[in-house]
Design an enzyme around this catalytic site. Structure first.
Site, mmCIF file in Angstrom:
data_model
loop_
_atom_site.group_PDB
_atom_site.id
_atom_site.type_symbol
_atom_site.label_atom_id
_atom_site.label_comp_id
_atom_site.label_asym_id
_atom_site.label_seq_id
_atom_site.Cartn_x
_atom_site.Cartn_y
_atom_site.Cartn_z
ATOM 1 C CG ASP A 150 -9.932 -10.430 33.317
ATOM 2 O OD1 ASP A 150 -10.326 -10.989 34.359
ATOM 3 O OD2 ASP A 150 -10.375 -10.712 32.184
ATOM 4 C CG HIS A 151 -7.896 -14.281 33.270
ATOM 5 N ND1 HIS A 151 -8.206 -15.461 33.903
ATOM 6 C CD2 HIS A 151 -9.031 -13.887 32.660
ATOM 7 C CE1 HIS A 151 -9.471 -15.765 33.674
ATOM 8 N NE2 HIS A 151 -10.008 -14.820 32.937
ATOM 9 C CG HIS A 153 -12.444 -16.374 28.508
ATOM 10 N ND1 HIS A 153 -11.251 -16.776 29.024
ATOM 11 C CD2 HIS A 153 -13.014 -15.602 29.458
ATOM 12 C CE1 HIS A 153 -11.092 -16.260 30.247
ATOM 13 N NE2 HIS A 153 -12.164 -15.554 30.531
ATOM 14 N N GLY A 197 -16.519 -15.274 31.097
ATOM 15 C CA GLY A 197 -17.137 -15.786 29.872
ATOM 16 C C GLY A 197 -18.594 -15.376 29.765
ATOM 17 C CB THR A 240 -16.432 -12.289 23.103
ATOM 18 O OG1 THR A 240 -15.259 -12.899 23.641
ATOM 19 C CG2 THR A 240 -16.541 -12.650 21.632
HETATM 20 P P1 13P Z 1 -16.064 -13.270 27.120
HETATM 21 O O1 13P Z 1 -15.045 -12.768 26.148
HETATM 22 O O2 13P Z 1 -16.563 -14.640 26.796
HETATM 23 O O3 13P Z 1 -17.186 -12.296 27.307
HETATM 24 O O4 13P Z 1 -15.328 -13.445 28.519
HETATM 25 C C1 13P Z 1 -14.756 -12.332 29.151
HETATM 26 C C2 13P Z 1 -13.999 -12.717 30.355
HETATM 27 O O5 13P Z 1 -14.385 -13.595 31.102
HETATM 28 C C3 13P Z 1 -12.762 -11.999 30.644
HETATM 29 O O6 13P Z 1 -12.142 -12.487 31.801
#
Ligand code: 13P
Length: 225
Positions: free
Chosen positions: A23-24, A115, A146, A170
């Protein structure tokens, strides 16, 4: 890593496809994960100029596809909390999304979410922007980052506008913390061997599973693997 994933599938009796996704990822990080045997990568070049994002994404699409991996790219930025201030991110420009989508990527993260927790004065997802991006990108699967704290109805609407992957982190962490706090506040770590990490962390792990199960149902993904 690929062999490890396969061995885990076999030893845990997993029968659905499992992806190991970065991710990212940075440009270098994405390359390292391809070499390490990940099955999917995200290259987040959103902080580069659009030309540099295009150049680096183009290179990584070729590399990922040569290795049989899927690749996600990003345009715009995803907001979130930094130093106590919640930034709203930068809504992706549909023309830039079209440019990146045309490079052969498998999914596109178009910054419309943030996020972490949404601020109290949050106006909701920008469906006008999402619709424009969807129309500009030839039905490419869109990724909603997010995913935490978005009302169910907004999630469903986002899915109807081309969102095919939703990232939730999260909310899983909050479920874990809540269940762990309850375990400790109930004094269970002081009973018998309740302090054993395998016992202490079990309610949190189960709580994450329950949250994931709820999301699978809400997103309409049940039995679709
Ligand atoms: P949240 O932590 O807001 O759920 O976002 C997760 C996310 O987009 C990881 O790339």
């Amino acid at each position: 890593v690929a062999a490890m994933v396969k061995a885990m599938d076999e030893s845990l009796g997993i029968t659905v496809p499992v992806a190991l996704h970065l991710d990212h990822g940075t440009y270098e990080g994405a390359k390292a994960c391809v070499a390490a045997g990940f099955t999917s990568i995200m290259f987040d070049g959103s902080h580069y100029s659009i030309d540099e994002n295009v150049a680096k994404t183009t290179e990584l699409v070729a590399l990922a596809h040569d290795h049989g991996l899927s690749i996600e790219a990003e345009v715009g930025s995803i907001g979130g909390e930094e130093d106590g201030v919640i930034g709203m991110g930068e809504v992706a420009d549909p023309a830039e999304c079209a440019k990146i989508a045309a490079l052969g990527i498998d999914f596109l993260a178009a910054g419309i979410g943030i996020h972490g927790k949404y601020p109290a004065n949050w106006k909701g997802l920008d469906f006008v922007a999402l619709d424009k991006i969807h129309n500009a990108t030839d039905n490419i699967p869109l990724v909603l980052h997010g995913g935490t704290g978005i009302p169910d109805e907004m999630i469903k609407k986002a899915i109807s506008l081309g969102v095919s992957k939703i990232n939730v982190n999260t909310e899983c962490q909050l479920s874990f913390a809540d269940a762990t706090r309850k375990y400790i506040e109930a004094g269970k770590d002081l009973e018998g061997k309740g302090f054993d990490p395998r016992k202490l962390l079990a309610p949190g792990a189960e709580a994450i599973k329950a949250t994931v199960r709820e999301k699978i149902e809400l997103f309409g993904s049940a039995n679709k693997a």
